[in-house]
Design an enzyme around this catalytic site. Structure first.
Site, mmCIF file in Angstrom:
data_model
loop_
_atom_site.group_PDB
_atom_site.id
_atom_site.type_symbol
_atom_site.label_atom_id
_atom_site.label_comp_id
_atom_site.label_asym_id
_atom_site.label_seq_id
_atom_site.Cartn_x
_atom_site.Cartn_y
_atom_site.Cartn_z
ATOM 1 C CD1 TRP A 75 50.294 127.998 130.968
ATOM 2 C CD2 TRP A 75 51.222 129.836 130.108
ATOM 3 N NE1 TRP A 75 51.620 128.026 131.362
ATOM 4 C CE2 TRP A 75 52.205 129.142 130.841
ATOM 5 C CE3 TRP A 75 51.573 131.017 129.454
ATOM 6 C CZ2 TRP A 75 53.525 129.601 130.954
ATOM 7 C CZ3 TRP A 75 52.881 131.469 129.558
ATOM 8 C CH2 TRP A 75 53.836 130.773 130.308
ATOM 9 C CG HIS A 134 38.281 138.197 126.698
ATOM 10 N ND1 HIS A 134 39.580 137.882 127.025
ATOM 11 C CD2 HIS A 134 37.728 137.055 126.200
ATOM 12 C CE1 HIS A 134 39.818 136.607 126.750
ATOM 13 N NE2 HIS A 134 38.710 136.081 126.247
#
Length: 326
Positions: A75, A134
């Site tokens: 998102w 990440h």
């Protein structure tokens, strides 16, 4: 050689392999994870991280989207891409969102761009380069943490919801045959901190501290807050990225349109996100798997009260270690 023809030499690849082979390891989520500077990684991810650390040079105009896995990354990628490209795209990026999955617009450094022996030609990309990772903050290349440095947008999610989302993702979205991961077994590893890029509470804490120390370069967003008030969240994000909305844009509904076309439900129902797969290192995932539910508090449907309490205690530990609450 230059550009995309440049390769990591054999000695460097051997060095990475040797370093990984002597690291502490534990089996978790169906594979061995290796402990490297306080965090756990699979070998192919760690190989990519080492390559990023050795080869990636951030430009001050770069925008780096950071998160732990399954924390709202997809998102956020859509939102940031739409914000930075709204003038070029016009009609508030509706057509662009129909073309590619957000992970194809905004690639991950360690599991896409630097996941192989061939190094990417990032110098050919026009600024601002939009990238994702990440990687924990402490393990980022120095060029992303120096002064001046690129902007880092971090998104967090309650660690209980992260666990459930990650469990669904690996069980449902992997493009290979494997035995399902049992919830109870996966929970034990996760709550011990032994999960990809874990412990997640340390991951979130590092970026929270960075956002306090360097607010001009790092912004810490909460998925829950963004879902509750996406319009103001997007406006805050645009201001941080140096592209605030004009009065004309706000009055013309540009903010509302970006929120709409980047919403979970809108993206989930696009044909481009229903078929096909995305390669992350040695693993492939179905595109639809990135849009499971996106609901805040979904963990309550799966975790026992004892599990919830255990993870709540770890959240308290994160708050204590950071000196304040993210």
């Amino acid at each position: 050689m230059e550009g995309e023809e440049r390769r990591i030499d054999e000695k460097t690849q051997e060095k990475y392999a040797h370093l990984i082979s002597i690291l502490p390891k534990k089996k978790s989520w169906g594979r061995y994870l290796h402990m490297y500077h306080g965090f756990w990684y699979s070998s192919f991810v760690l190989n990519g991280i080492m390559s990023v650390q050795d080869n990636f040079k951030a430009d001050p105009s770069d925008v780096l989207i950071a998160s732990s896995p399954k924390s709202g990354t997809t998102w956020l990628k859509a939102l940031v891409f739409a914000l930075l490209n709204r003038n070029a795209v016009d009609q508030t990026s509706k057509q662009v969102m129909h073309s590619l999955n957000p992970h194809e617009y905004v690639p991950f450094l360690e599991v896409q761009l630097y996941a192989h022996s061939r190094l990417p030609d990032l110098d050919s990309l026009p600024p601002p380069r939009l990238l994702a990772t990440h990687i924990p903050y402490s393990a980022l290349p120095e060029s992303t943490r120096g002064d001046p440095s690129c902007r880092i947008v971090y998104i967090s999610l309650d660690i209980k919801d992260v666990f459930v989302s990650f469990w669904h993702f690996l069980n449902d979205g992997r493009h290979d045959s494997h035995e399902p991961f049992l919830l109870e077994e996966a929970f034990e590893s996760y709550s011990d901190g032994v999960s990809p890029y874990g412990p997640i509470w340390d991951h979130q804490s590092e970026y929270w501290k960075a956002s306090i120390e360097r607010p001009q370069s790092v912004i810490f967003l909460k998925y829950e807050d963004m879902m509750e008030d996406p319009v103001n969240g997007v406006k805050r994000l645009a201001k941080f990225l140096g592209c605030p909305f004009s009065v004309e844009e706000e009055e013309g509904g540009v903010v509302d349109e970006i929120v709409k076309v980047c919403s979970f439900e809108y993206l989930k129902n696009l044909e481009v996100n229903k078929e096909g797969e995305i390669q992350f290192g040695k693993m492939k995932f179905m595109k639809w798997a990135f849009f499971h539910r996106g609901v805040v508090g979904d963990s309550k449907r799966y975790l026992t009260p004892e599990m919830i309490e255990r993870l709540n205690m770890l959240s308290v530990r994160m708050t204590c270690s950071s000196g304040s609450s993210p």
